[in-house]
Design an enzyme around this catalytic site. Sequence first.
Site, PDB file in Angstrom:
ATOM      1  N   GLY A 185       0.773  -1.229   0.000  1.00  0.00           N
ATOM      2  CA  GLY A 185       0.000   0.000   0.000  1.00  0.00           C
ATOM      3  C   GLY A 185       0.803   1.277   0.000  1.00  0.00           C
ATOM      4  O   GLY A 185       0.265   2.340   0.310  1.00  0.00           O
TER       5      GLY A 185
ATOM      6  N   GLU B 149      -4.087  -3.505   5.733  1.00  0.00           N
ATOM      7  CA  GLU B 149      -5.272  -3.079   4.990  1.00  0.00           C
ATOM      8  C   GLU B 149      -5.064  -3.132   3.481  1.00  0.00           C
ATOM      9  O   GLU B 149      -6.002  -3.353   2.714  1.00  0.00           O
ATOM     10  CB  GLU B 149      -5.683  -1.665   5.419  1.00  0.00           C
ATOM     11  CG  GLU B 149      -4.886  -0.508   4.828  1.00  0.00           C
ATOM     12  CD  GLU B 149      -3.436  -0.434   5.300  1.00  0.00           C
ATOM     13  OE1 GLU B 149      -2.601   0.101   4.556  1.00  0.00           O
ATOM     14  OE2 GLU B 149      -3.157  -0.892   6.414  1.00  0.00           O
ATOM     15  N   ASP B 150      -3.814  -2.951   3.034  1.00  0.00           N
ATOM     16  CA  ASP B 150      -3.548  -2.949   1.598  1.00  0.00           C
ATOM     17  C   ASP B 150      -3.864  -4.303   0.963  1.00  0.00           C
ATOM     18  O   ASP B 150      -4.437  -4.375  -0.128  1.00  0.00           O
ATOM     19  CB  ASP B 150      -2.095  -2.542   1.308  1.00  0.00           C
ATOM     20  CG  ASP B 150      -1.082  -3.271   2.177  1.00  0.00           C
ATOM     21  OD1 ASP B 150      -1.474  -4.135   2.999  1.00  0.00           O
ATOM     22  OD2 ASP B 150       0.111  -2.974   2.055  1.00  0.00           O
ATOM     23  N   TYR B 151      -3.516  -5.395   1.656  1.00  0.00           N
ATOM     24  CA  TYR B 151      -3.791  -6.739   1.134  1.00  0.00           C
ATOM     25  C   TYR B 151      -5.295  -6.962   0.981  1.00  0.00           C
ATOM     26  O   TYR B 151      -5.762  -7.478  -0.040  1.00  0.00           O
ATOM     27  CB  TYR B 151      -3.203  -7.795   2.071  1.00  0.00           C
ATOM     28  CG  TYR B 151      -3.638  -9.208   1.746  1.00  0.00           C
ATOM     29  CD1 TYR B 151      -3.011  -9.928   0.738  1.00  0.00           C
ATOM     30  CD2 TYR B 151      -4.676  -9.820   2.443  1.00  0.00           C
ATOM     31  CE1 TYR B 151      -3.421 -11.223   0.430  1.00  0.00           C
ATOM     32  CE2 TYR B 151      -5.079 -11.101   2.152  1.00  0.00           C
ATOM     33  CZ  TYR B 151      -4.456 -11.807   1.144  1.00  0.00           C
ATOM     34  OH  TYR B 151      -4.867 -13.077   0.838  1.00  0.00           O
TER      35      TYR B 151
END
Length: 396
Positions: free
Chosen positions: A213, A238-240
Site C-alpha cells: 500500500g 489493509e492494503d492486502y
Amino acid sequence: MVMSVLELVLQGLAGFGLVLFLVLWLMHFMSVIYVRLHLHKKRSEVKQQFVQLAGVSLLKPLKGVDPNLISNLETFFTLDYPKYEILLCVQDQDDPAVDVCKKLLGKYPNVDARLFIGGKKVGINPKINNLMPGYEGAKYGLVWICDSGIRVKPDTLTDLTSQMTDKVGLVHGLPYVADRQGFAATLEQVYFGTSHPRSYISANVTGIKCVTGMSCLMRKDVLDQAGGLVAFAQYIAEDYFMAKAIADRGWKFSMATQVALQNSGSYSIGQFQSRMIRWTKLRINMLPGTVLEPVSECFLASLIIGWAAHYVFRWDMMVFFMCHCLAWFIFDYIQLTGVQGGPLCFSKLDFAVAWFIRESMAVQIFLSALWDPTISWRTGRYRLRCGGTAEEILDV
C-alpha cells in the site's frame, strides 16, 4: 522395510529440491525480464492526453516528521497533472507534521489541497482512522493512497493513471528506495532491488495478487462497494484486503512503470530488521503458505538444491552450493540495476557486503516473526489473529 521407507523419504526430498530449483530460477528469469521490459518505459504523448481526463484524490497519511518529509511532500505539489487534489491527513493537532503541511499549503496556494486533522476512529488500524476524513471528503473517482515517505516525479501520476484502463481497478508501484547515504540505506536498496521484487513481480506475472500500500491508485466506487475504508479498519495489513476486495469483484491489477520511491529521512539497520519482522508476521497470519518462505532465500535454497543434486546426480554438494550462490548473486545484481534504472550510488563491493548480510538475516528474521505474534506499529501494539485481523494491546 525401514530402509525402503527412508529411501522413499530421501527421494521425495530430492524431488522437492529439484522442483525448488526450477521454481526459483523461473522466478529469477521472470523478474529480470519484466524489470527490463516494463519499468522506466516512456509513454506516448497521445496516451498522456487521454488519461488527463481522470480526476484523482490523493490521500496522504502523515504522522511525525523526518528530515526528508517536507521535500518528499513538495514533490506532490509540483505534479504535472491538471486535475487532482491533495488531502493531507494528520491524526493529532500537536503533530509537527501539521506545521509542515501549513507551510506547503501557503507556498502553493494554487494547488487544490486540504488539511484534515483529528482522524476518525472506525477500527484498530491507525492509518485507516487517520485517512477517514480525507476519504469521506474526496471528490474524484480515483483515490491514490500514498505513504508519507514516498517521493514522486512530475509525471508519476500520469504514469499511474495511464495504467488505469477499463478493466483495471487498482494500479500499484513496485516498492524501491531512493539513493541515500550510509550502509543502512544500501541494505534497504539491495533488499528492495533483489529479493523483494523477485517475489513481488513473479507473483503478479503469474496472476497472484501481490500489492503493497505504499502507492496505490484505486477506483473509489469499487472500494465503496466493498464498504469503503471502514471495511478494512479491522486489519493491520489493509492494503492486502483492499486489493483482495477489488480482485474479488472481477477487476484486474496493473503495475506502474515507475517505482514507488521510498525516501524516508529516518533509517537504520535496526529499523529495517524490525520492519521485515513485522511484514513477515503479517504474511504468516494472512497466508499460512508463508511458512515455506525461508526455502526461497539464497543460502537455504542452495543447501537444499545442492543436496538434491548430490543425491540424484552425485555432484559435489559444496561446489554446487558455491556455484549456485554465485549465479544467484549475479542475477540479483542484474535485477537491482534494472530496478534502479540508472547508475547505482554505491560500489560493487558495497553491494556484495549488503547482499551477504541481507541473505544471512533472512532465516533469523523469519524465526523472530514466529516467536512473537504481536507487532508494534506507529504508536500502538497489536496481537495478530489468524486470517489477518488484530486486536490492540492496551497498557493497563
